[in-house]
Design a protein around this motif. Structure first.
Motif, PDB file in Angstrom:
ATOM      1  N   HIS A  98     -33.307  37.602  14.194  1.00 14.95           N
ATOM      2  CA  HIS A  98     -33.775  36.228  14.386  1.00 14.95           C
ATOM      3  C   HIS A  98     -35.292  36.118  14.240  1.00 14.95           C
ATOM      4  O   HIS A  98     -35.805  35.079  13.793  1.00 14.95           O
ATOM      5  CB  HIS A  98     -33.320  35.706  15.744  1.00 14.95           C
ATOM      6  CG  HIS A  98     -31.871  35.324  15.770  1.00 14.95           C
ATOM      7  ND1 HIS A  98     -31.366  34.260  15.055  1.00 14.95           N
ATOM      8  CD2 HIS A  98     -30.802  35.883  16.412  1.00 14.95           C
ATOM      9  CE1 HIS A  98     -30.063  34.167  15.258  1.00 14.95           C
ATOM     10  NE2 HIS A  98     -29.697  35.131  16.067  1.00 14.95           N
ATOM     11  N   ASP A 102     -37.197  33.586  11.750  1.00 18.34           N
ATOM     12  CA  ASP A 102     -38.271  32.728  12.231  1.00 18.34           C
ATOM     13  C   ASP A 102     -39.534  32.906  11.390  1.00 18.34           C
ATOM     14  O   ASP A 102     -40.212  31.933  11.046  1.00 18.34           O
ATOM     15  CB  ASP A 102     -38.561  33.046  13.698  1.00 18.34           C
ATOM     16  CG  ASP A 102     -39.543  32.070  14.312  1.00 18.34           C
ATOM     17  OD1 ASP A 102     -39.277  30.853  14.286  1.00 18.34           O
ATOM     18  OD2 ASP A 102     -40.589  32.520  14.826  1.00 18.34           O
ATOM     19  N   ASN A 105     -39.031  31.083   8.154  1.00 20.20           N
ATOM     20  CA  ASN A 105     -39.145  29.633   8.306  1.00 20.20           C
ATOM     21  C   ASN A 105     -40.587  29.193   8.522  1.00 20.20           C
ATOM     22  O   ASN A 105     -41.013  28.151   8.015  1.00 20.20           O
ATOM     23  CB  ASN A 105     -38.275  29.159   9.467  1.00 20.20           C
ATOM     24  CG  ASN A 105     -36.790  29.276   9.171  1.00 20.20           C
ATOM     25  OD1 ASN A 105     -36.377  29.157   8.021  1.00 20.20           O
ATOM     26  ND2 ASN A 105     -35.991  29.509  10.197  1.00 20.20           N
ATOM     27  N   GLU A 138     -28.638  32.167  19.909  1.00 23.31           N
ATOM     28  CA  GLU A 138     -28.646  31.186  18.826  1.00 23.31           C
ATOM     29  C   GLU A 138     -28.890  29.777  19.365  1.00 23.31           C
ATOM     30  O   GLU A 138     -29.671  29.004  18.786  1.00 23.31           O
ATOM     31  CB  GLU A 138     -27.327  31.247  18.068  1.00 23.31           C
ATOM     32  CG  GLU A 138     -27.138  32.533  17.276  1.00 23.31           C
ATOM     33  CD  GLU A 138     -25.724  32.706  16.773  1.00 23.31           C
ATOM     34  OE1 GLU A 138     -24.903  31.800  17.007  1.00 23.31           O
ATOM     35  OE2 GLU A 138     -25.430  33.742  16.152  1.00 23.31           O
ATOM     36  N   GLU A 139     -28.246  29.451  20.470  1.00 25.64           N
ATOM     37  CA  GLU A 139     -28.432  28.131  21.072  1.00 25.64           C
ATOM     38  C   GLU A 139     -29.866  27.960  21.566  1.00 25.64           C
ATOM     39  O   GLU A 139     -30.484  26.906  21.372  1.00 25.64           O
ATOM     40  CB  GLU A 139     -27.450  27.948  22.230  1.00 25.64           C
ATOM     41  CG  GLU A 139     -27.533  26.579  22.901  1.00 25.64           C
ATOM     42  CD  GLU A 139     -26.551  26.439  24.046  1.00 25.64           C
ATOM     43  OE1 GLU A 139     -26.712  25.486  24.835  1.00 25.64           O
ATOM     44  OE2 GLU A 139     -25.631  27.271  24.160  1.00 25.64           O
ATOM     45  N   ALA A 142     -32.223  27.499  18.639  1.00 18.92           N
ATOM     46  CA  ALA A 142     -32.056  26.157  18.066  1.00 18.92           C
ATOM     47  C   ALA A 142     -32.767  25.117  18.929  1.00 18.92           C
ATOM     48  O   ALA A 142     -33.415  24.195  18.408  1.00 18.92           O
ATOM     49  CB  ALA A 142     -30.577  25.825  17.937  1.00 18.92           C
ATOM     50  N   ASP A 143     -32.675  25.261  20.242  1.00 14.14           N
ATOM     51  CA  ASP A 143     -33.364  24.331  21.148  1.00 14.14           C
ATOM     52  C   ASP A 143     -34.881  24.430  20.971  1.00 14.14           C
ATOM     53  O   ASP A 143     -35.580  23.409  20.956  1.00 14.14           O
ATOM     54  CB  ASP A 143     -33.001  24.641  22.600  1.00 14.14           C
ATOM     55  CG  ASP A 143     -31.586  24.205  22.959  1.00 14.14           C
ATOM     56  OD1 ASP A 143     -30.994  23.418  22.193  1.00 14.14           O
ATOM     57  OD2 ASP A 143     -31.073  24.664  23.998  1.00 14.14           O
ATOM     58  N   GLY A 145     -36.426  25.351  18.294  1.00  8.70           N
ATOM     59  CA  GLY A 145     -36.729  24.714  17.017  1.00  8.70           C
ATOM     60  C   GLY A 145     -36.812  23.205  17.138  1.00  8.70           C
ATOM     61  O   GLY A 145     -37.695  22.563  16.547  1.00  8.70           O
ATOM     62  N   ARG A 146     -35.897  22.622  17.909  1.00  6.19           N
ATOM     63  CA  ARG A 146     -35.927  21.171  18.098  1.00  6.19           C
ATOM     64  C   ARG A 146     -37.170  20.741  18.883  1.00  6.19           C
ATOM     65  O   ARG A 146     -37.766  19.685  18.605  1.00  6.19           O
ATOM     66  CB  ARG A 146     -34.651  20.709  18.808  1.00  6.19           C
ATOM     67  CG  ARG A 146     -33.427  20.689  17.889  1.00  6.19           C
ATOM     68  CD  ARG A 146     -32.248  20.026  18.553  1.00  6.19           C
ATOM     69  NE  ARG A 146     -31.629  20.893  19.551  1.00  6.19           N
ATOM     70  CZ  ARG A 146     -30.644  21.750  19.292  1.00  6.19           C
ATOM     71  NH1 ARG A 146     -30.167  21.854  18.056  1.00  6.19           N
ATOM     72  NH2 ARG A 146     -30.114  22.494  20.244  1.00  6.19           N
ATOM     73  N   GLN A 149     -40.048  20.728  16.461  1.00  2.00           N
ATOM     74  CA  GLN A 149     -39.990  19.562  15.578  1.00  2.00           C
ATOM     75  C   GLN A 149     -40.417  18.301  16.315  1.00  2.00           C
ATOM     76  O   GLN A 149     -41.132  17.456  15.766  1.00  2.00           O
ATOM     77  CB  GLN A 149     -38.577  19.406  15.024  1.00  2.00           C
ATOM     78  CG  GLN A 149     -38.167  20.504  14.049  1.00  2.00           C
ATOM     79  CD  GLN A 149     -36.718  20.389  13.627  1.00  2.00           C
ATOM     80  OE1 GLN A 149     -35.999  19.479  14.037  1.00  2.00           O
ATOM     81  NE2 GLN A 149     -36.262  21.325  12.812  1.00  2.00           N
TER      82      GLN A 149
END
Length: 290
Positions: A98, A102, A105, A138-139, A142-143, A145-146, A149
């Motif tokens: 991961h 990252d 990205n 993973e969760e 993802a959090d 990342g949000r 953003q």
């Protein structure tokens, strides 16, 4: 978290150093045996802490030996393996996989993308062995990342997520990594992992401020216009919380090595940065005088 969770070697006796390196070599050997030889490149010191921590708490049977290996073909090295070491090796693959995604990205690192591709098959195998933990990672990512953003899209500080939101989420993620079994010790391990994860996240943010400011990568401390030295007191409080959670666990074996990580090792990069800044400030002052 890479590069922070390791002991300060000068604090350890020769026997303790050898013990630590045996666990480190054990994680390396487990990576090769469980995940394939290419995964040994993913080896870091950080998960050796987890292997020793879980081994001290659960005291599994260890397999010890002294052999040559591909990274060290000329001289045999002692190693110590156990089910806890195997788990640390699996988590190494997950976290490095991961981390590579990252880096791709954030920076479009071609090396990171290529290595993530090499690790993908091994990652899927680890995910089958540890579905709960991998799903939590993973969760959590993802959090985060949000949150990043949302911070980038915010037009004012009031609209942005709280500065510690991502650090808290990363702490919760690492807390799940520390939960080896769903048993009596799960809450204590989860608490330690969460507090250590938050400490490492904030410390990494403090040290990466200049680079992140230049690149535009998300860093909550950049938005606060802070400097590394401005968060020293906050880091000390976070480190104290992690140490308090650690001291609640009934650990005896390798306790000095583990304490060296929490009380000194995690500070090594930060103190090196402090020294560099102090030296630079002194040189700038002398230059102005000259």
């Amino acid at each position: 978290m890479f590069g922070y969770v390791m002991p300060r070697m000068e604090d350890l006796s020769q026997e303790e150093r050898e013990r630590y390196h045996a666990a480190y070599c054990g994680v390396c050997r487990a990576l090769g045996e469980r995940c394939g030889q290419r995964c040994r490149v993913a080896l870091t010191y950080d998960m050796t802490f987890l292997a020793l921590l879980l081994g001290s708490l659960y005291e599994p049977e260890e397999r010890r030996g002294c052999k040559r290996c591909a990274p060290h073909p000329l001289k045999p090295h002692e190693y110590a393996c156990s089910e806890c070491v195997d788990y640390a090796a699996d988590m190494t693959v997950v976290l490095v996989y991961h981390k590579c995604l990252d880096d791709w990205n954030d920076d479009r690192s071609g090396w990171a993308r290529a290595y993530a591709a090499l690790l993908e098959k091994s990652y899927r195998a680890v995910r089958e062995r540890h579905p709960r933990t991998c799903a939590a990672i993973e969760e959590g990512l993802a959090d985060i990342g949000r949150l990043e953003q949302a911070a980038a899209a915010a037009e004012s500080a009031d609209e942005a997520p709280p500065p510690d939101a991502a650090a808290n989420r990363f702490g919760a993620l690492l807390g799940e990594v520390f939960v080896y079994r769903d048993d009596f010790w799960a809450d204590g391990l989860r608490s330690l992992g969460a507090k250590l994860g938050k400490l490492v996240y904030v410390m990494d943010a403090a040290l990466d401020m200049d680079d992140d400011r230049a690149s535009g990568n998300y860093n909550p401390l950049v938005a606060l216009d802070a400097r590394p030295q401005d968060v020293r007191e906050d880091l000390e409080l976070l480190a104290a919380d992690a140490a308090a959670a650690f001291e609640k666990l009934p650990l005896e074996r390798d306790a000095r090595v583990l304490r060296s990580v929490l009380y000194a090792g995690v500070w090594q990069k930060y103190r090196a940065k402090e020294e560099k800044l102090a030296k630079q400030a002194k040189e700038d002052k002398e230059a102005r005088r000259g």
